[in-house]
Design an enzyme around this catalytic site. Sequence first.
Site, short mmCIF file in Angstrom:
data_model
loop_
_atom_site.label_atom_id
_atom_site.label_comp_id
_atom_site.label_asym_id
_atom_site.label_seq_id
_atom_site.Cartn_x
_atom_site.Cartn_y
_atom_site.Cartn_z
N TYR A 119 0.84 -1.20 0.00
CA TYR A 119 0.00 0.00 0.00
C TYR A 119 0.87 1.25 0.00
CZ TYR A 119 -3.91 -3.10 0.92
OH TYR A 119 -4.86 -4.08 0.81
N ASN A 176 -12.70 -0.92 -5.33
CA ASN A 176 -12.44 -1.23 -6.74
C ASN A 176 -13.65 -1.94 -7.35
OD1 ASN A 176 -11.46 -2.07 -9.21
ND2 ASN A 176 -9.83 -3.34 -8.37
N CYS A 212 -6.38 -5.37 -7.92
CA CYS A 212 -6.16 -4.96 -6.54
C CYS A 212 -5.61 -6.10 -5.69
CB CYS A 212 -7.43 -4.38 -5.93
SG CYS A 212 -8.88 -5.44 -6.05
N HIS A 213 -5.74 -7.34 -6.17
CA HIS A 213 -5.18 -8.48 -5.43
C HIS A 213 -3.66 -8.42 -5.39
CE1 HIS A 213 -5.39 -9.86 -9.65
NE2 HIS A 213 -4.33 -10.58 -9.36
N GLU A 240 -1.20 -16.40 -10.75
CA GLU A 240 -0.29 -15.55 -11.52
C GLU A 240 1.15 -16.02 -11.37
OE1 GLU A 240 -0.94 -11.39 -10.89
OE2 GLU A 240 -3.01 -11.52 -11.61
#
Length: 173
Positions: free
Chosen positions: A99, A122, A130-131, A157
């Site tokens: 953040y 979001n 946002c993950h 990912e």
Amino acid sequence: MTDDLSYCHIDSPIGRLLLAGTADALHFLSFPAGPRAFGPRPGWVPDDAPFATARRQLDAYFAGRLRRFDLALHLGGTPFRRLHWQYLATIPHGQTRSYAQVAAALGRPNAARAVGAANGANPLPIILPCHRVLGADGTLTGFGGGMATKAWLLRHECAMGAGSGAPTPQGAD
């Protein structure tokens, strides 16, 4: 929520996702569960047609063939939130940011809490990833689709080939 939108559902490895928008732009993606999950609103019309491209891209993402979305998006919200959501799309696939790193990148180094609030609001998670935003120590923090979904997306990912130097999220198991 916006009235007069079309919506459809798409099956995915993390459950049935809700897509809502117009022929011109995607407005919302909602998870099947989690603290920010929601369903179709009164006035929304079921219609698969406006979502053909979004469906193809989401299917490709979940199949491991897509790393970055290219969709017309409708972003409401405050100017700061829109700036943050646009920034999310620049975080490389398979990498994460804290953040505080996001706040600094947005030119507001003391706005980590505002970044968290924008992340939580979001309207298009996964598409605006946002993950990929984690706590300062690399731990998973809140996520509208639930922590298990956030962990799954990050593992997915990484399995697709995270870029070199990508931090390994803690608490992802």
